[in-house]
Motif scaffolding. Structure first.
Motif, short mmCIF file in Angstrom:
data_model
loop_
_atom_site.label_atom_id
_atom_site.label_comp_id
_atom_site.label_asym_id
_atom_site.label_seq_id
_atom_site.Cartn_x
_atom_site.Cartn_y
_atom_site.Cartn_z
N GLU A 213 6.69 -0.64 23.82
CA GLU A 213 7.60 -0.08 23.32
C GLU A 213 7.74 1.01 23.06
O GLU A 213 6.66 1.81 23.18
N LEU A 214 8.86 1.58 22.85
CA LEU A 214 9.22 3.11 22.57
C LEU A 214 10.37 2.49 21.27
O LEU A 214 11.23 1.83 21.47
N ASN A 215 9.60 3.51 20.46
CA ASN A 215 10.44 3.31 18.80
C ASN A 215 10.79 4.37 18.56
O ASN A 215 9.34 5.55 18.52
N LEU A 216 11.51 4.37 17.91
CA LEU A 216 11.98 5.74 16.89
C LEU A 216 11.20 5.44 15.83
O LEU A 216 12.68 4.46 15.03
N VAL A 217 10.43 5.75 14.94
CA VAL A 217 10.16 5.07 13.28
C VAL A 217 10.64 6.38 12.26
O VAL A 217 10.64 7.50 12.38
N ARG B 207 0.70 -1.10 0.24
CA ARG B 207 -0.03 0.11 0.13
C ARG B 207 0.61 1.42 0.09
O ARG B 207 2.03 1.63 0.71
N PRO B 208 0.64 2.11 -1.04
CA PRO B 208 1.57 3.26 -1.05
C PRO B 208 0.99 4.22 0.12
O PRO B 208 2.06 5.26 0.88
N GLU B 209 0.19 4.31 1.25
CA GLU B 209 0.23 4.91 2.07
C GLU B 209 1.23 4.78 3.65
O GLU B 209 1.00 5.12 4.26
N LEU B 210 1.81 3.54 3.41
CA LEU B 210 2.71 2.77 4.70
C LEU B 210 3.79 3.79 4.54
O LEU B 210 4.29 3.87 4.38
N TYR B 211 3.60 3.65 5.82
CA TYR B 211 5.41 4.52 6.75
C TYR B 211 6.11 3.63 7.43
O TYR B 211 7.15 3.57 7.04
N ALA B 212 5.77 2.99 8.08
CA ALA B 212 6.14 2.24 8.82
C ALA B 212 5.48 0.57 9.45
O ALA B 212 3.74 1.02 9.21
N ILE B 213 5.51 -0.67 9.30
CA ILE B 213 5.20 -2.06 9.64
C ILE B 213 5.38 -2.68 11.29
O ILE B 213 6.71 -2.42 11.30
N GLY B 214 4.14 -3.63 11.48
CA GLY B 214 4.93 -4.03 12.33
C GLY B 214 4.71 -4.12 13.77
O GLY B 214 5.93 -4.13 14.57
N HIS B 215 3.66 -3.57 14.00
CA HIS B 215 2.97 -2.61 14.90
C HIS B 215 1.95 -3.33 15.76
O HIS B 215 1.22 -3.95 15.01
N ARG B 216 1.94 -3.65 17.02
CA ARG B 216 1.19 -3.71 18.05
C ARG B 216 -0.87 -2.76 18.00
O ARG B 216 -1.39 -3.12 17.63
N ASN B 217 0.00 -2.46 19.00
CA ASN B 217 -1.94 -1.45 19.28
C ASN B 217 -0.87 -0.03 19.76
O ASN B 217 -0.50 0.11 20.65
N PRO B 218 -0.78 0.42 18.70
CA PRO B 218 0.09 2.13 19.40
C PRO B 218 -0.69 2.88 19.35
O PRO B 218 -1.06 3.78 18.23
N GLN B 219 -0.73 3.76 20.41
CA GLN B 219 -1.45 4.79 21.07
C GLN B 219 -0.79 5.74 21.33
O GLN B 219 -1.51 6.83 21.98
N GLY B 220 0.33 6.15 21.38
CA GLY B 220 1.03 7.11 21.11
C GLY B 220 2.19 8.00 19.94
O GLY B 220 3.31 6.83 19.71
N LEU B 221 1.48 9.00 19.86
CA LEU B 221 3.08 9.24 18.80
C LEU B 221 3.13 10.74 18.47
O LEU B 221 2.68 11.49 19.59
N ILE C 265 5.63 14.05 17.39
CA ILE C 265 7.47 14.90 16.70
C ILE C 265 8.53 14.83 17.78
O ILE C 265 7.48 16.43 18.64
N HIS C 266 9.28 15.37 18.00
CA HIS C 266 10.54 15.42 18.71
C HIS C 266 10.92 16.78 18.07
O HIS C 266 10.82 17.52 17.03
N PRO C 267 10.64 18.02 18.95
CA PRO C 267 10.86 19.38 18.56
C PRO C 267 11.61 19.54 17.71
O PRO C 267 11.66 21.64 18.00
N GLU C 268 12.95 19.47 18.31
CA GLU C 268 14.17 20.07 17.80
C GLU C 268 14.25 19.05 17.05
O GLU C 268 14.77 19.53 15.07
N THR C 269 14.42 17.76 15.93
CA THR C 269 15.02 17.27 15.58
C THR C 269 13.86 16.66 14.12
O THR C 269 14.08 15.94 12.91
N GLY C 270 12.67 16.49 14.47
CA GLY C 270 11.55 15.90 13.61
C GLY C 270 11.04 15.36 13.64
O GLY C 270 10.26 14.21 12.74
N ASP C 271 12.45 14.05 14.42
CA ASP C 271 11.58 12.80 14.81
C ASP C 271 10.61 11.96 15.17
O ASP C 271 9.69 12.83 15.69
N LEU C 272 10.20 11.10 14.36
CA LEU C 272 8.22 10.67 14.90
C LEU C 272 9.03 9.39 16.13
O LEU C 272 9.63 8.61 15.73
N TRP C 273 8.43 9.37 16.78
CA TRP C 273 8.31 8.93 18.59
C TRP C 273 7.29 7.82 18.37
O TRP C 273 6.18 8.56 18.54
N GLN C 274 7.24 6.91 18.75
CA GLN C 274 5.43 6.43 19.35
C GLN C 274 5.97 4.96 19.88
O GLN C 274 6.69 4.46 20.16
#
Length: 413
Positions: free
Chosen positions: A288-292, A253-267, A269-278
């Protein structure tokens, strides 16, 4: 006070830390060198783990405990909400809150609540479903547009969907409401919807979806032809965002960004780097805490640090596998991490860039000190309130605002 660099920090974390001591370290912030000092003590988790699995690296679980050195107050400013699920800050300092049953409310910083805001599509509020996370359009001040995630009823059961609409000028209704994305396939169940939504720095939406919990749907977290158990990245109109990663498997699917998650209820964005944390719920152990990062596979259900609720191993009981990402951090036993936010205000200088996570079964707010993408300290806030914390956000005033399943709204300042 002895100054310890991040390199020495890695060696320090090998210790069992039976006592508290000072840690001075430097962290890079753009072109400036910023020095801070934190007091490290024993890990905050004292209960035995559910498994005997070994972490992949030092500090991946049970990081040293830390304590906020500057004072703060935590006040329940309202207890009249009905199963609140998501909270975000409006530009004028008020808060917009979703209630699981399908209503929106506005709250002031002193806890006064509006009447329910109508005009949203119907939700399926059974089990873990309902009206879930929300976010504001980056141009909300001019277009008054909001986005929300909800469990939408369908002929085949229900599914995680994304809605979009405009908050009316009188703030009594949502106008022009539409559903812009559906995480298919639908399933007749009431668990694991994911449900958080944030904007990235390019102006696209990142949305978390659950794998719906059932043994039959669990493998779809690894299936790139399914939207279950994923982070998806879409435009404001719900189309696949430009620049999305291409997964190797056919018909991805073209909308996919990352796969292999169970029940992710937290997203967040880091205020300085712009990285996505989950953050995501594990089974029995293995939250789990992931840097996506785009195009990566985060392993569920092939690898996990948890076990089945009945105690059996999951799959082949593998925790590490080439081609699958390790969590930055995991909890065993679980704390049930839900909504989360990075703190970026100057009011509490020592909290700057710390990650705050609402904890359900843990009944506290997790504070994580992160250096070089590793957790180096953990604190538990509001642990004596006996509340299931569902979401937390930073207000324009520099306070943290948190909602609980029991209907409370807290101001932490």
């Amino acid at each position: 006070m002895k100054k310890i660099t991040p390199l020495i920090l890695k060696a320090v974390l090998l210790l069992s830390l039976p006592f508290s001591f000072s840690l001075g370290l430097h962290s890079c912030k753009t072109d400036d060198m910023v020095e801070d000092t934190i007091e490290l003590g024993p890990p905050v988790e004292t209960e035995p783990a559910e498994t005997d699995y070994q972490p992949a690296f030092v500090g991946q679980t049970r990081a040293p405990g830390v304590t906020s050195s500057t004072g703060f107050t935590a006040t329940a400013i309202s207890s009249a909400l009905q199963r609140p699920w998501g909270v975000t800050s409006l530009p004028d300092g008020r808060l917009l809150i979703t209630e699981k049953g399908g209503t929106l409310r506005i709250a002031t910083a002193s806890g006064d609540l509006s009447e329910p805001i109508d005009g949203l599509p119907a939700v399926d509020a059974a089990g873990q479903g309902g009206l879930l996370g929300l976010c504001l359009d980056p141009d909300f001040s001019s277009n008054r547009t909001i986005y929300w995630v909800f469990s939408e009823p369908s002929a085949s059961g229900n599914l995680t969907a994304v809605g979009k609409g405009v908050l009316s000028e009188n703030e009594e209704s949502i106008e022009q409401a539409s559903v812009i994305y559906r995480a298919t396939p639908a399933f007749a169940g009431d668990l694991h919807f994911g449900g958080r939504i944030v904007f990235d720095r390019s102006g696209n939406l990142l949305v978390s979806t659950g794998e719906r919990s059932a043994l039959a749907t669990r493998p779809q977290a690894q299936d790139v032809t399914s939207a279950l158990g994923k982070i998806v990245r879409i435009t404001k109109d719900g189309q696949p965002a430009p620049g999305n990663p291409a997964f190797a498997q056919g018909n991805a699917r073209p909308e996919l960004y990352a796969i292999g998650h169970r029940n992710p209820q937290g997203l967040a964005i880091h205020p300085e780097t712009g990285d996505l944390w989950q953050s995501e719920h594990g089974p029995r152990g293995g939250d789990e805490l992931n840097l996506v990062q785009g195009g990566r596979n985060y392993g569920w259900p092939t690898i996990t640090y948890g076990i089945e609720y009945g105690g059996a191993a999951i799959g082949d009981a593998i925790q590490q596998l080439d081609g699958m990402e390790q969590p930055v951090y995991y909890w065993d036993p679980v704390v049930s991490p839900s909504g989360m936010t990075f703190y970026s205000h100057s009011h509490h200088a020592e909290w700057r860039n710390n990650l705050f996570i609402a904890s359900l079964s843990g009944q506290h707010i997790v504070r994580l000190v992160i250096r070089e993408d590793k957790v180096v300290g953990e604190e538990r806030l509001l642990a004596g309130e006996n509340q299931r914390f569902r979401d937390v956000t930073q207000g324009t005033d520099g306070a943290l605002y948190a909602v609980t399943d029991q209907g409370r709204l807290y101001r932490i300042y």
